[in-house]
Design a protein around this motif. Structure first.
Motif, PDB file in Angstrom:
ATOM      1  N   ALA A 151       0.462  -1.367   0.207  1.00 19.23           N
ATOM      2  CA  ALA A 151      -0.065   0.312   0.597  1.00 19.23           C
ATOM      3  C   ALA A 151       0.424   0.868  -0.128  1.00 19.23           C
ATOM      4  CB  ALA A 151      -0.379  -0.269   1.115  1.00 19.23           C
ATOM      5  N   ALA A 152       1.879   1.400   0.863  1.00 18.89           N
ATOM      6  CA  ALA A 152       2.798   2.225   0.690  1.00 18.89           C
ATOM      7  C   ALA A 152       4.359   2.185   0.136  1.00 18.89           C
ATOM      8  CB  ALA A 152       2.955   3.057   2.183  1.00 18.89           C
ATOM      9  N   PRO A 153       4.276   2.618  -1.261  1.00 22.72           N
ATOM     10  CA  PRO A 153       6.035   2.020  -1.357  1.00 22.72           C
ATOM     11  C   PRO A 153       7.002   2.867  -0.489  1.00 22.72           C
ATOM     12  CG  PRO A 153       4.572   4.276  -2.803  1.00 22.72           C
ATOM     13  CD  PRO A 153       3.656   3.939  -1.711  1.00 22.72           C
ATOM     14  N   GLY A 154       8.671   1.693  -0.352  1.00 21.43           N
ATOM     15  CA  GLY A 154       9.376   1.485   0.362  1.00 21.43           C
ATOM     16  C   GLY A 154       8.828   1.115   1.807  1.00 21.43           C
ATOM     17  N   ARG A 155       7.685   1.143   2.310  1.00 23.77           N
ATOM     18  CA  ARG A 155       7.867   0.622   3.270  1.00 23.77           C
ATOM     19  C   ARG A 155       7.927  -0.927   3.485  1.00 23.77           C
ATOM     20  NH1 ARG A 155       1.898   2.142   6.894  1.00 23.77           N
ATOM     21  NH2 ARG A 155       3.472   1.037   7.933  1.00 23.77           N
ATOM     22  N   ARG A 156       8.423  -1.236   4.436  1.00 23.79           N
ATOM     23  CA  ARG A 156       8.767  -2.401   4.501  1.00 23.79           C
ATOM     24  C   ARG A 156       8.104  -3.379   5.881  1.00 23.79           C
ATOM     25  NH1 ARG A 156      14.533  -4.811   3.823  1.00 23.79           N
ATOM     26  NH2 ARG A 156      14.516  -5.023   6.403  1.00 23.79           N
ATOM     27  N   GLN A 157       7.036  -4.201   5.228  1.00 22.69           N
ATOM     28  CA  GLN A 157       6.148  -4.450   7.160  1.00 22.69           C
ATOM     29  C   GLN A 157       6.090  -5.631   6.840  1.00 22.69           C
ATOM     30  OE1 GLN A 157       3.088  -2.071   8.329  1.00 22.69           O
ATOM     31  NE2 GLN A 157       3.561  -2.207  10.113  1.00 22.69           N
ATOM     32  N   LEU A 158       6.896  -7.182   8.004  1.00 22.23           N
ATOM     33  CA  LEU A 158       6.666  -8.264   7.839  1.00 22.23           C
ATOM     34  C   LEU A 158       5.015  -8.230   8.285  1.00 22.23           C
ATOM     35  CD1 LEU A 158       9.733  -9.321   8.834  1.00 22.23           C
ATOM     36  CD2 LEU A 158       9.118  -9.329   6.842  1.00 22.23           C
ATOM     37  N   ARG A 159       4.474 -10.140   8.204  1.00 22.95           N
ATOM     38  CA  ARG A 159       3.492 -10.065   9.047  1.00 22.95           C
ATOM     39  C   ARG A 159       3.823 -10.230  10.900  1.00 22.95           C
ATOM     40  NH1 ARG A 159       0.789 -14.625   4.579  1.00 22.95           N
ATOM     41  NH2 ARG A 159       2.926 -14.919   4.814  1.00 22.95           N
ATOM     42  N   ASP A 160       2.721 -10.233  11.454  1.00 22.55           N
ATOM     43  CA  ASP A 160       3.560 -11.370  12.834  1.00 22.55           C
ATOM     44  C   ASP A 160       3.712 -12.429  12.584  1.00 22.55           C
ATOM     45  OD1 ASP A 160       2.230  -8.477  13.775  1.00 22.55           O
ATOM     46  OD2 ASP A 160      -0.142  -9.154  13.986  1.00 22.55           O
ATOM     47  N   LEU A 161       4.524 -13.123  13.872  1.00 20.31           N
ATOM     48  CA  LEU A 161       5.500 -14.259  13.578  1.00 20.31           C
ATOM     49  C   LEU A 161       3.906 -15.196  14.643  1.00 20.31           C
ATOM     50  CD1 LEU A 161       9.192 -12.937  14.088  1.00 20.31           C
ATOM     51  CD2 LEU A 161       8.031 -13.699  12.443  1.00 20.31           C
ATOM     52  N   HIS A 162       4.285 -16.298  13.833  1.00 20.50           N
ATOM     53  CA  HIS A 162       3.142 -17.365  14.732  1.00 20.50           C
ATOM     54  C   HIS A 162       3.775 -17.977  15.714  1.00 20.50           C
ATOM     55  CE1 HIS A 162       0.047 -17.168  11.298  1.00 20.50           C
ATOM     56  NE2 HIS A 162       1.317 -17.274  10.879  1.00 20.50           N
ATOM     57  N   SER A 163       3.023 -18.067  16.585  1.00 29.64           N
ATOM     58  CA  SER A 163       3.384 -18.549  17.987  1.00 29.64           C
ATOM     59  C   SER A 163       2.478 -20.120  18.414  1.00 29.64           C
ATOM     60  CB  SER A 163       3.397 -17.657  19.261  1.00 29.64           C
ATOM     61  OG  SER A 163       1.583 -17.705  19.886  1.00 29.64           O
ATOM     62  N   ASP A 164       3.036 -20.450  18.986  1.00 30.68           N
ATOM     63  CA  ASP A 164       2.957 -22.017  19.672  1.00 30.68           C
ATOM     64  C   ASP A 164       1.340 -21.910  19.704  1.00 30.68           C
ATOM     65  OD1 ASP A 164       5.077 -23.442  18.807  1.00 30.68           O
ATOM     66  OD2 ASP A 164       5.913 -23.700  21.107  1.00 30.68           O
ATOM     67  N   ASP A 165       0.965 -20.732  20.637  1.00 28.34           N
ATOM     68  CA  ASP A 165      -0.489 -20.460  20.626  1.00 28.34           C
ATOM     69  C   ASP A 165      -1.511 -20.490  19.681  1.00 28.34           C
ATOM     70  OD1 ASP A 165       0.431 -21.236  23.484  1.00 28.34           O
ATOM     71  OD2 ASP A 165       1.110 -18.871  23.707  1.00 28.34           O
ATOM     72  N   ASP A 166      -0.688 -19.807  18.842  1.00 29.75           N
ATOM     73  CA  ASP A 166      -1.716 -19.888  17.051  1.00 29.75           C
ATOM     74  C   ASP A 166      -2.608 -20.851  16.900  1.00 29.75           C
ATOM     75  OD1 ASP A 166      -0.900 -17.233  16.858  1.00 29.75           O
ATOM     76  OD2 ASP A 166       0.235 -17.032  15.864  1.00 29.75           O
ATOM     77  N   THR A 167      -3.552 -20.724  16.700  1.00 31.55           N
ATOM     78  CA  THR A 167      -4.405 -22.099  15.588  1.00 31.55           C
ATOM     79  C   THR A 167      -4.033 -21.891  14.081  1.00 31.55           C
ATOM     80  OG1 THR A 167      -6.409 -20.917  14.973  1.00 31.55           O
ATOM     81  CG2 THR A 167      -6.436 -22.387  17.535  1.00 31.55           C
ATOM     82  N   ASP A 168      -4.524 -22.799  13.481  1.00 36.27           N
ATOM     83  CA  ASP A 168      -3.968 -23.446  12.710  1.00 36.27           C
ATOM     84  C   ASP A 168      -4.890 -22.641  11.802  1.00 36.27           C
ATOM     85  OD1 ASP A 168      -2.870 -26.038  10.316  1.00 36.27           O
ATOM     86  OD2 ASP A 168      -2.305 -23.876  10.324  1.00 36.27           O
ATOM     87  N   ASP A 169      -4.340 -22.333  10.310  1.00 29.86           N
ATOM     88  CA  ASP A 169      -5.922 -21.794   9.413  1.00 29.86           C
ATOM     89  C   ASP A 169      -6.036 -22.495   8.131  1.00 29.86           C
ATOM     90  OD1 ASP A 169      -4.089 -20.396   8.478  1.00 29.86           O
ATOM     91  OD2 ASP A 169      -4.709 -18.512   8.650  1.00 29.86           O
ATOM     92  N   GLY A 170      -5.053 -23.069   7.590  1.00 25.72           N
ATOM     93  CA  GLY A 170      -5.017 -24.045   7.128  1.00 25.72           C
ATOM     94  C   GLY A 170      -3.860 -23.210   5.500  1.00 25.72           C
ATOM     95  N   GLU A 171      -3.803 -22.107   6.219  1.00 27.94           N
ATOM     96  CA  GLU A 171      -3.344 -21.054   4.495  1.00 27.94           C
ATOM     97  C   GLU A 171      -1.559 -21.397   4.710  1.00 27.94           C
ATOM     98  OE1 GLU A 171      -4.425 -17.631   3.530  1.00 27.94           O
ATOM     99  OE2 GLU A 171      -5.465 -17.663   5.852  1.00 27.94           O
ATOM    100  N   ASP A 172      -1.056 -21.369   4.385  1.00 22.44           N
ATOM    101  CA  ASP A 172       0.207 -21.081   3.754  1.00 22.44           C
ATOM    102  C   ASP A 172       0.762 -20.587   3.032  1.00 22.44           C
ATOM    103  OD1 ASP A 172       0.456 -23.792   4.837  1.00 22.44           O
ATOM    104  OD2 ASP A 172       0.314 -25.347   2.964  1.00 22.44           O
ATOM    105  N   GLU A 173       2.389 -20.198   3.629  1.00 16.20           N
ATOM    106  CA  GLU A 173       2.982 -18.580   2.873  1.00 16.20           C
ATOM    107  C   GLU A 173       3.153 -19.175   1.173  1.00 16.20           C
ATOM    108  OE1 GLU A 173       3.413 -16.441   4.991  1.00 16.20           O
ATOM    109  OE2 GLU A 173       3.209 -18.206   6.713  1.00 16.20           O
TER     110      GLU A 173
END
Length: 121
Positions: free
Chosen positions: A99-121
């Protein structure tokens, strides 16, 4: 030292074979130059996976260090950007611009507590 370099090279070849398998391991061009182009283009997704893994490994290491985990040089020496168990190579992908050129933002890291939503990278 040579053995370690051979291991890295073999890991890169293993990742390349996994990416290439996404097309069922078939060269789809019927002429030599087309086959060479197809194999040459394999470098783009291969380097993309390495970059993605490097960025997120760095973020994970920083998060572990911030959480008080003892991140040692010996541990860091064993990290590799050539892992691929988290990637679905047979899926469909959309590559959109940020959305914003030049802005590098990573998605949140998963933890062991996160549930699997079935999506892969």
């Amino acid at each position: 030292m040579i053995g370690a370099q051979l291991n890295v090279t073999e890991a890169r070849h293993r990742l390349a074979r996994k990416i290439f398998f996404g097309q069922r391991g078939e060269l789809r061009q019927h002429y030599r130059e087309g086959m060479e182009d197809q194999l040459g283009a394999l470098g783009l997704p291969l380097n993309s996976v390495e970059l993605f893994n490097s960025l997120y490994s760095d973020a994970a290491v920083k998060q572990l260090a911030a959480d008080g985990f003892p991140v040692t040089d010996e541990l860091l020496a064993r990290l590799s950007p050539l892992q691929y168990d988290h990637i679905n190579f047979l899926g469909r992908y959309a590559f959109t611009r940020p959305a914003a050129p030049g802005r590098r933002q990573l998605r949140d890291l998963h933890s062991d507590d996160d549930t699997d939503d079935g999506e892969d990278e």
